[in-house]
Design a protein around this motif. Structure first.
Motif, mmCIF file in Angstrom:
data_model
loop_
_atom_site.group_PDB
_atom_site.id
_atom_site.type_symbol
_atom_site.label_atom_id
_atom_site.label_comp_id
_atom_site.label_asym_id
_atom_site.label_seq_id
_atom_site.Cartn_x
_atom_site.Cartn_y
_atom_site.Cartn_z
ATOM 1 N N GLU A 5 -9.203 4.576 7.265
ATOM 2 C CA GLU A 5 -8.274 4.497 6.126
ATOM 3 C C GLU A 5 -9.163 4.325 4.902
ATOM 4 N N TYR A 6 -8.968 5.149 3.897
ATOM 5 C CA TYR A 6 -9.929 5.250 2.809
ATOM 6 C C TYR A 6 -9.267 4.790 1.509
ATOM 7 N N ALA A 7 -9.892 3.819 0.854
ATOM 8 C CA ALA A 7 -9.302 3.229 -0.342
ATOM 9 C C ALA A 7 -9.352 4.215 -1.500
ATOM 10 N N LEU A 49 0.852 -1.192 0.000
ATOM 11 C CA LEU A 49 0.000 0.000 0.000
ATOM 12 C C LEU A 49 0.887 1.241 0.000
ATOM 13 N N ARG A 76 -7.525 4.684 -5.654
ATOM 14 C CA ARG A 76 -7.079 3.800 -6.732
ATOM 15 C C ARG A 76 -5.861 3.015 -6.222
ATOM 16 N N ALA A 77 -5.917 1.654 -6.370
ATOM 17 C CA ALA A 77 -4.818 0.811 -5.869
ATOM 18 C C ALA A 77 -3.510 1.262 -6.514
ATOM 19 N N PRO A 78 -2.428 1.259 -5.750
ATOM 20 C CA PRO A 78 -2.218 0.768 -4.389
ATOM 21 C C PRO A 78 -2.324 1.859 -3.313
ATOM 22 N N TYR A 79 -3.060 2.936 -3.602
ATOM 23 C CA TYR A 79 -3.067 4.070 -2.671
ATOM 24 C C TYR A 79 -4.188 3.966 -1.649
ATOM 25 N N VAL A 80 -3.906 4.408 -0.429
ATOM 26 C CA VAL A 80 -4.934 4.569 0.601
ATOM 27 C C VAL A 80 -4.757 5.951 1.215
ATOM 28 N N GLN A 105 -14.099 9.337 -3.668
ATOM 29 C CA GLN A 105 -13.385 8.537 -2.660
ATOM 30 C C GLN A 105 -13.087 9.344 -1.394
#
Ligand SMILES: Nc1nc2c([nH]c(=O)n2[C@H]2C[C@H](O)[C@@H](COP(=O)(O)OP(=O)(O)OP(=O)(O)O)O2)c(=O)[nH]1
Length: 165
Positions: free
Chosen positions: A71-73, A4, A75-79, A119
């Motif tokens: 913790e807020y998702a 992440l 676009r992968a791989p970012y949180v 998001q």
């Protein structure tokens, strides 16, 4: 499994108002509102990253106050992780120097007046709860219009007026 990558978001507070920043890039995010901040660099603490990003993006001197739960998702791989932040005495007023083209200070009543990135909505709701001590859900999204095929107006799009920077 991909590691992440933490994006730090600042709930900058002043006089009971929250600072929102309108992104100017990339094109898929431009025009939407977010919490200023950015990616934590390797070896950097999230708190240092926040102070650095706020200096670069807004030209302010700031200090981190406390972590906003969650913790807020993205676009992968970012949180996204969020902290409340205050401006230090003697700091400049925030300016949209980098990544943004407008800034707004929002009261509790105005928090859903800007078109937050989708998001960011749960993160901003949590900020509202922590800061103003109330659960402040965003207005419901409209039911999509199917007959004409025209997209419905977004009730959160109210960017006109009051923008600075
Ligand atoms: N700063 C910030 N970024 C967010 C939020 N919500 C959200 O989806 N993002 C996305 C946008 C970007 O894809 C990513 C953060 O990238 P950034 O461009 O702000 O980070 P940075 O300043 O470190 O940029 P760079 O060095 O990679 O150019 O997270 C938010 O509330 N704040």
């Amino acid at each position: 499994m991909t590691e992440l990558i933490v994006v730090v978001g600042a709930a900058v507070l002043s006089g009971g108002r929250l600072l929102a920043a309108r992104r100017s890039a990339p094109v898929e995010l431009a025009g939407r509102w977010e919490l200023p901040g950015g990616k934590v660099e390797p070896g950097e603490s999230p708190e240092r990253a926040l102070v650095r990003e706020l200096r670069e993006e807004l030209g302010v001197s700031a200090e981190v106050v406390r972590r906003v739960p969650g913790e807020y998702a993205l676009r992968a791989p970012y949180v996204l992780r969020v902290w409340t932040v205050r401006l230090l005495a003697g700091s400049s007023e925030p300016l949209a120097l980098q990544d943004h083209d407008a800034l707004r200070w929002l009261t509790a009543d105005e928090v859903w007046d800007v078109d937050w990135l989708d998001q960011d909505v749960p993160a901003v709701a949590e900020v509202a709860r922590v800061v103003w001590g109330e659960f402040s859900p965003p207005p419901p999204l409209p039911v999509p219009v199917t007959e004409s095929g025209a997209p419905p107006p977004n009730p959160r799009s109210s960017n006109a007026g009051g923008a600075i920077g």
